[in-house]
Scaffold this motif. Structure first.
Motif, mmCIF file in Angstrom:
data_model
loop_
_atom_site.group_PDB
_atom_site.id
_atom_site.type_symbol
_atom_site.label_atom_id
_atom_site.label_comp_id
_atom_site.label_asym_id
_atom_site.label_seq_id
_atom_site.Cartn_x
_atom_site.Cartn_y
_atom_site.Cartn_z
ATOM 1 N N ASN A 131 6.404 17.693 -49.989
ATOM 2 C CA ASN A 131 5.898 16.519 -50.710
ATOM 3 C C ASN A 131 5.121 16.868 -51.975
ATOM 4 O O ASN A 131 4.825 15.989 -52.782
ATOM 5 C CB ASN A 131 5.024 15.671 -49.783
ATOM 6 C CG ASN A 131 3.835 16.450 -49.231
ATOM 7 O OD1 ASN A 131 3.430 17.474 -49.788
ATOM 8 N ND2 ASN A 131 3.269 15.958 -48.142
ATOM 9 N N PRO A 169 -2.007 19.390 -49.532
ATOM 10 C CA PRO A 169 -1.595 19.723 -48.163
ATOM 11 C C PRO A 169 -2.689 19.355 -47.165
ATOM 12 O O PRO A 169 -3.873 19.588 -47.425
ATOM 13 C CB PRO A 169 -1.376 21.235 -48.217
ATOM 14 C CG PRO A 169 -2.262 21.709 -49.320
ATOM 15 C CD PRO A 169 -2.254 20.606 -50.337
ATOM 16 N N PRO A 184 4.649 22.683 -48.634
ATOM 17 C CA PRO A 184 5.310 21.494 -48.075
ATOM 18 C C PRO A 184 6.150 20.786 -49.122
ATOM 19 O O PRO A 184 5.875 20.878 -50.333
ATOM 20 C CB PRO A 184 4.132 20.633 -47.606
ATOM 21 C CG PRO A 184 2.977 21.076 -48.441
ATOM 22 C CD PRO A 184 3.190 22.543 -48.683
ATOM 23 N N GLN A 222 3.865 20.231 -42.734
ATOM 24 C CA GLN A 222 3.182 19.753 -43.937
ATOM 25 C C GLN A 222 2.111 20.723 -44.424
ATOM 26 O O GLN A 222 1.445 20.459 -45.433
ATOM 27 C CB GLN A 222 2.549 18.378 -43.667
ATOM 28 C CG GLN A 222 3.563 17.294 -43.345
ATOM 29 C CD GLN A 222 4.636 17.180 -44.409
ATOM 30 O OE1 GLN A 222 4.344 17.122 -45.604
ATOM 31 N NE2 GLN A 222 5.897 17.142 -43.987
#
Length: 232
Positions: free
Chosen positions: A11, A15, A9, A45
């Motif tokens: 970010n 996760p 993901p 995500q």
């Protein structure tokens, strides 16, 4: 283990879901990319890992395998699967630790031989993954107990001649008898392939199926009514 494709993901944090995709015999990690892309679209995500099989395919010039199918029988399949499972469990624990993903948010998603490995991992290591999606697979040996911390989703083609759908039906019947949390979806006219219909159903199961253990926990937390025989 050899190479592993990773779809992580954006970010870069912990996760919320970890999905490990396990390919079939004689295939490779790239063969699971259509399924991986479908899962990524629905669960952006999630971290998706697609490892290559442990060994080179011993019945062809290309591809990988989790265990050899050369001369395989009902008698020698279980020890071969067990040896592969032990290697895979070590790899999976290391991957979970590296990504800081808990077993509860881990899903094993296997096709054919990869589905066998996923099912047998859940059988031997209850709770190491919260879910298993087994496409066109089977057990090496039908279980004598059911996982209590892992939900199993069996997905099969009715026209599968490589791994007949009766294996999935027998597995569901046995798991139901043992009190397991399992579902079965069989697609008519579908053979031994990761068919879009089965992929769509797998995503539906991931989104809509509430594990039995979640229901039980909720029921256990609910306040109980006290009844004393009086008038209320």
């Amino acid at each position: 283990m050899s190479d592993c494709l990773e779809i992580l993901p954006p970010n870069q944090g912990v996760p919320p879901q970890l999905m490990v995709l396990l390919h079939g015999v004689g295939a490779d990690a790239a063969s699971m990319l259509p399924l991986a892309r479908a899962l990524q679209h629905e669960f952006p995500q999630a971290a998706l890992l697609i490892p290559e099989g442990f060994d080179a395919f011993d019945a062809g010039p290309q591809g990988r395998q989790w265990f050899s199918v050369s001369g395989i029988t009902e008698e020698n399949r279980p020890p071969r699967v067990a040896a592969a499972r032990e290697r895979f469990v070590r790899w999976l624990r290391a991957a979970q630790e590296r990504l800081r993903a808990t077993p509860a948010v881990t899903a094993l998603v296997g096709f054919s031989q990869g589905a066998i490995l996923a099912l047998e991992t859940a059988q031997a290591e209850d709770g190491l993954a919260g879910r298993v999606l087994a496409f066109s697979g089977r057990y090496a040996v039908l279980p004598d107990h059911a996982p209590q911390l892992t939900t199993l989703h069996l997905l099969h083609g009715a026209a599968d001649t490589v791994m007949p759908a009766r294996h999935a039906r027998e597995a569901l019947d046995r798991l139901a008898l043992l009190g397991g949390d399992a579902t079965l979806d069989i697609a008519e006219g579908v053979g031994h392939v990761l068919h879009p219909v089965l992929i769509e159903e797998a995503i539906h199961r991931l989104r809509s199926h509430i594990p039995h253990r979640t229901w039980q926990a909720a029921l256990g937390a609910a306040p109980r009514m006290q009844r004393d025989g009086g008038t209320h």
